[in-house]
Design a protein around this motif. Structure first.
Motif, PDB file in Angstrom:
ATOM      1  N   PHE A  41      20.179   8.943   2.010  1.00  0.00           N
ATOM      2  CA  PHE A  41      19.624  10.219   2.468  1.00  0.00           C
ATOM      3  C   PHE A  41      20.525  10.852   3.531  1.00  0.00           C
ATOM      4  N   VAL A  42      20.928  10.066   4.502  1.00  0.00           N
ATOM      5  CA  VAL A  42      21.821  10.588   5.542  1.00  0.00           C
ATOM      6  C   VAL A  42      23.155  11.019   4.926  1.00  0.00           C
ATOM      7  N   GLY A  43      23.665  10.234   3.978  1.00  0.00           N
ATOM      8  CA  GLY A  43      24.908  10.589   3.313  1.00  0.00           C
ATOM      9  C   GLY A  43      24.805  11.916   2.570  1.00  0.00           C
ATOM     10  N   LEU A  44      23.651  12.165   1.940  1.00  0.00           N
ATOM     11  CA  LEU A  44      23.455  13.443   1.256  1.00  0.00           C
ATOM     12  C   LEU A  44      23.508  14.608   2.238  1.00  0.00           C
ATOM     13  N   LEU A  45      22.813  14.465   3.364  1.00  0.00           N
ATOM     14  CA  LEU A  45      22.807  15.537   4.353  1.00  0.00           C
ATOM     15  C   LEU A  45      24.230  15.809   4.859  1.00  0.00           C
ATOM     16  N   LEU A  46      24.995  14.761   5.122  1.00  0.00           N
ATOM     17  CA  LEU A  46      26.363  14.934   5.609  1.00  0.00           C
ATOM     18  C   LEU A  46      27.244  15.594   4.551  1.00  0.00           C
ATOM     19  N   ALA A  47      27.060  15.186   3.293  1.00  0.00           N
ATOM     20  CA  ALA A  47      27.865  15.783   2.217  1.00  0.00           C
ATOM     21  C   ALA A  47      27.528  17.263   2.050  1.00  0.00           C
ATOM     22  N   TYR A  48      26.235  17.610   2.100  1.00  0.00           N
ATOM     23  CA  TYR A  48      25.848  19.012   1.960  1.00  0.00           C
ATOM     24  C   TYR A  48      26.415  19.855   3.103  1.00  0.00           C
ATOM     25  N   ARG A  49      26.522  19.264   4.269  1.00  0.00           N
ATOM     26  CA  ARG A  49      26.954  20.037   5.445  1.00  0.00           C
ATOM     27  C   ARG A  49      28.474  20.127   5.550  1.00  0.00           C
ATOM     28  N   TYR A  50      29.199  19.063   5.216  1.00  0.00           N
ATOM     29  CA  TYR A  50      30.623  19.028   5.494  1.00  0.00           C
ATOM     30  C   TYR A  50      31.509  19.022   4.240  1.00  0.00           C
ATOM     31  N   LEU A  51      30.917  18.803   3.047  1.00  0.00           N
ATOM     32  CA  LEU A  51      31.735  18.756   1.828  1.00  0.00           C
ATOM     33  C   LEU A  51      31.256  19.720   0.736  1.00  0.00           C
ATOM     34  N   PRO A  52      30.542  20.781   1.059  1.00  0.00           N
ATOM     35  CA  PRO A  52      30.008  21.629  -0.029  1.00  0.00           C
ATOM     36  C   PRO A  52      31.098  22.322  -0.846  1.00  0.00           C
ATOM     37  N   LEU A  53      32.187  22.740  -0.186  1.00  0.00           N
ATOM     38  CA  LEU A  53      33.249  23.445  -0.910  1.00  0.00           C
ATOM     39  C   LEU A  53      33.945  22.512  -1.895  1.00  0.00           C
ATOM     40  N   GLU A  54      34.169  21.269  -1.474  1.00  0.00           N
ATOM     41  CA  GLU A  54      34.784  20.290  -2.374  1.00  0.00           C
ATOM     42  C   GLU A  54      33.858  19.981  -3.551  1.00  0.00           C
ATOM     43  N   MET A  55      32.541  19.921  -3.274  1.00  0.00           N
ATOM     44  CA  MET A  55      31.574  19.663  -4.346  1.00  0.00           C
ATOM     45  C   MET A  55      31.575  20.807  -5.347  1.00  0.00           C
ATOM     46  N   ALA A  56      31.645  22.037  -4.866  1.00  0.00           N
ATOM     47  CA  ALA A  56      31.623  23.195  -5.759  1.00  0.00           C
ATOM     48  C   ALA A  56      32.899  23.293  -6.589  1.00  0.00           C
ATOM     49  N   ARG A  57      34.025  22.897  -6.029  1.00  0.00           N
ATOM     50  CA  ARG A  57      35.299  22.987  -6.744  1.00  0.00           C
ATOM     51  C   ARG A  57      35.488  21.866  -7.764  1.00  0.00           C
ATOM     52  N   HIS A  58      34.721  20.782  -7.623  1.00  0.00           N
ATOM     53  CA  HIS A  58      34.813  19.659  -8.560  1.00  0.00           C
ATOM     54  C   HIS A  58      33.418  19.294  -9.073  1.00  0.00           C
ATOM     55  N   PRO A  59      32.768  20.226  -9.775  1.00  0.00           N
ATOM     56  CA  PRO A  59      31.377  19.983 -10.195  1.00  0.00           C
ATOM     57  C   PRO A  59      31.228  18.834 -11.173  1.00  0.00           C
ATOM     58  N   TRP A  60      32.249  18.597 -12.027  1.00  0.00           N
ATOM     59  CA  TRP A  60      32.134  17.520 -13.012  1.00  0.00           C
ATOM     60  C   TRP A  60      32.214  16.142 -12.368  1.00  0.00           C
ATOM     61  N   VAL A  61      32.627  16.101 -11.106  1.00  0.00           N
ATOM     62  CA  VAL A  61      32.625  14.843 -10.351  1.00  0.00           C
ATOM     63  C   VAL A  61      31.422  14.785  -9.418  1.00  0.00           C
ATOM     64  N   ALA A  62      31.233  15.848  -8.640  1.00  0.00           N
ATOM     65  CA  ALA A  62      30.185  15.847  -7.623  1.00  0.00           C
ATOM     66  C   ALA A  62      28.786  15.873  -8.236  1.00  0.00           C
ATOM     67  N   GLY A  63      28.595  16.666  -9.296  1.00  0.00           N
ATOM     68  CA  GLY A  63      27.265  16.761  -9.901  1.00  0.00           C
ATOM     69  C   GLY A  63      26.758  15.432 -10.436  1.00  0.00           C
ATOM     70  N   PRO A  64      27.503  14.778 -11.358  1.00  0.00           N
ATOM     71  CA  PRO A  64      27.066  13.462 -11.831  1.00  0.00           C
ATOM     72  C   PRO A  64      26.947  12.431 -10.709  1.00  0.00           C
ATOM     73  N   LEU A  65      27.801  12.550  -9.693  1.00  0.00           N
ATOM     74  CA  LEU A  65      27.728  11.594  -8.584  1.00  0.00           C
ATOM     75  C   LEU A  65      26.419  11.757  -7.813  1.00  0.00           C
ATOM     76  N   LEU A  66      25.988  12.998  -7.574  1.00  0.00           N
ATOM     77  CA  LEU A  66      24.707  13.235  -6.897  1.00  0.00           C
ATOM     78  C   LEU A  66      23.557  12.634  -7.700  1.00  0.00           C
ATOM     79  N   LEU A  67      23.549  12.887  -9.005  1.00  0.00           N
ATOM     80  CA  LEU A  67      22.478  12.354  -9.853  1.00  0.00           C
ATOM     81  C   LEU A  67      22.526  10.834  -9.911  1.00  0.00           C
ATOM     82  N   LEU A  68      23.739  10.282  -9.928  1.00  0.00           N
ATOM     83  CA  LEU A  68      23.885   8.830  -9.980  1.00  0.00           C
ATOM     84  C   LEU A  68      23.382   8.173  -8.699  1.00  0.00           C
TER      85      LEU A  68
END
Length: 452
Positions: free
Chosen positions: A368-395
């Protein structure tokens, strides 16, 4: 002793919220609840659901009397309001009955009977107080957090395919029927929780004791801890940050752009945005998703109809939170992890903090804490690599679900023992309504229902 401590903490918490609300020139939860003794309640169904929780400690004869008294009082209030042309709403009678049970417990009961009846009253008042407390929390978030972090979540949501925008268009296409159905499910979440709780507590009157664990405990902890996350991660939701009022709401002049639900926002470096002092910052995590997940978990130990209802409420709530633009997809993932961690912690506490439960709680909290940190500090990287970040979030979310299912299966034989036949008045009371594993075969499900 535990009930006394919990009651003292709850009263102190309500008084503190009342003082804070008064500081902003508005009535607090205590004042709002006291007004409903006479004036039209905000939610009549909620008060009757609270009365139903109180009545789990009563005999059937007492329940019929209490229900009749509540309806009679409401009829009188209804006639008076009709005569003076006041706002029409029922529910005062249910609140009067709950308070009357408290008076009876203090003046006419002693020993264990008094304690049991007061527990029933406390259970009912917890539901109504929780609603008022939530309103006060939302006021505090809007007054103390002038900026919100919606651009960060909107950017991170690109990794999931912008589900709020997609479901928002789908809900709009269903027309008024689908919209009204989802809106009703969204609003009446507490009533659904009461239905499941009533099943879990159906043997309290006969056994003269409460089970160790039931849905109200999980609901209460979610409601207490969730708003504290709002203060750390203030978010208003896509319909307010990017909406143009598709369902009667919108951000107006405060919105970054009028895009929802037609066009997802472009990918760009996010930044905090200023917002008004009225809209609650109540998105991260999605507590509606958290509560609906708790209902789903606790309905697993019930009959087929209750399990079906729990599944329907979870799916419909997810559709409403996204389809009305109240939440981003990443909010829902955080809400599921949040609930499973709390549920695991409560059940681990009941079992004396066994090792497997403690590992699950630590893992869920870390995720849970890791999700909050990722949403706050890595959102641009997540948006630029959706085929990695999206499945990783669900996993990551799926790993917490899998861990809970495994530990829950390990707990099941000890948490839900088989019911012993009633041979004497002194037999051991059953632990009614303990939730069963999330995943099971048809035969094991039938066996579990026989236990409760």
């Amino acid at each position: 002793m535990l009930w006394v401590a919990v009651s003292a903490v709850a009263i102190g918490f309500l008084v503190a919220l009342e003082a804070i609300a008064r500081g902003y020139g508005l009535p607090g939860p205590v004042t709002n609840q006291a007004r409903e003794v006479i004036f039209a309640p905000k939610s009549g169904p909620l008060l009757y659901a609270s009365m139903a929780l109180t009545m789990v400690v009563l005999t059937w004869r007492q329940r019929f009397i209490a229900a009749g008294v509540a309806i009679g009082i409401d009829v009188v209030f209804f006639v008076v309001r009709w005569i003076v042309d006041a706002r029409m709403m029922f529910g005062n009678g249910a609140l009067w009955v709950i308070l009357g049970c408290a008076v009876v417990a203090v003046t006419r009961r002693t020993g264990r009977e008094r304690a049991l009846l007061l527990k029933g009253v406390g259970l009912g008042l917890l539901l109504v107080a929780g609603r008022k407390t939530g309103d006060a929390w939302l006021l505090i978030t809007s007054k103390t957090r002038p900026t919100v972090l919606d651009p960060y979540l909107a950017t991170a949501d690109h990794a999931l395919g912008d589900p709020s925008w997609l479901v928002g268009r789908m809900v709009r296409a269903t027309g008024p029927i689908g919209t009204h159905l989802l809106d009703w499910v969204y609003i009446q979440l507490a009533v659904a929780a009461v239905v499941v709780t009533l099943y879990q507590l159906r043997h309290v009157a006969a056994e003269r004791r409460f089970p160790r664990h039931h849905l109200v405990r999980t609901f209460l902890v979610i409601g207490l801890l969730g708003p504290s996350i709002y203060m750390v991660f203030p978010v208003v939701g896509p319909v307010f940050a990017y909406g143009q009022g598709a369902f009667g709401t919108g951000g107006g002049q405060w919105a970054l752009a009028h895009l929802w639900p037609d066009v997802p926002p472009p990918i760009s470096a996010p930044h905090p945005m200023s917002y008004d002092e009225i809209t609650p910052r109540n998105c991260m995590p999605s507590l509606h998703t958290a509560w609906a997940t708790a209902i789903f978990i606790h309905s697993r130990g019930g009959p087929r109809l209750l399990r079906f209802a729990g599944t329907f409420w979870l799916i419909a709530t997810l559709g409403a939170t996204l389809g009305f633009g109240y939440h981003y997809g990443v909010d829902l993932i955080a809400g599921v992890v949040f609930t499973l961690t709390i549920e695991a912690a409560l059940r681990t506490y009941d079992r004396g903090w066994d090792r497997s439960g403690m590992r699950l709680v630590a893992y869920g909290a870390t995720v849970f804490v890791g999700l909050l940190l990722a949403y706050r500090y890595l959102p641009l990287e997540m948006a630029r690599h959706p085929w990695v970040a999206g499945p990783l979030l669900l996993l990551v979310m799926a790993s917490v679900v899998y861990g809970y299912v495994r530990v829950d299966q390990r707990w099941a034989p000890k948490v839900a023992p088989a019911r012993q036949p009633a041979q004497s008045a002194g037999r051991q009371p059953e632990l009614a309504g303990i939730p069963q594993p999330l995943s099971r075969s048809r035969s094991s499900s039938t066996s579990a229902r026989n236990h409760v």
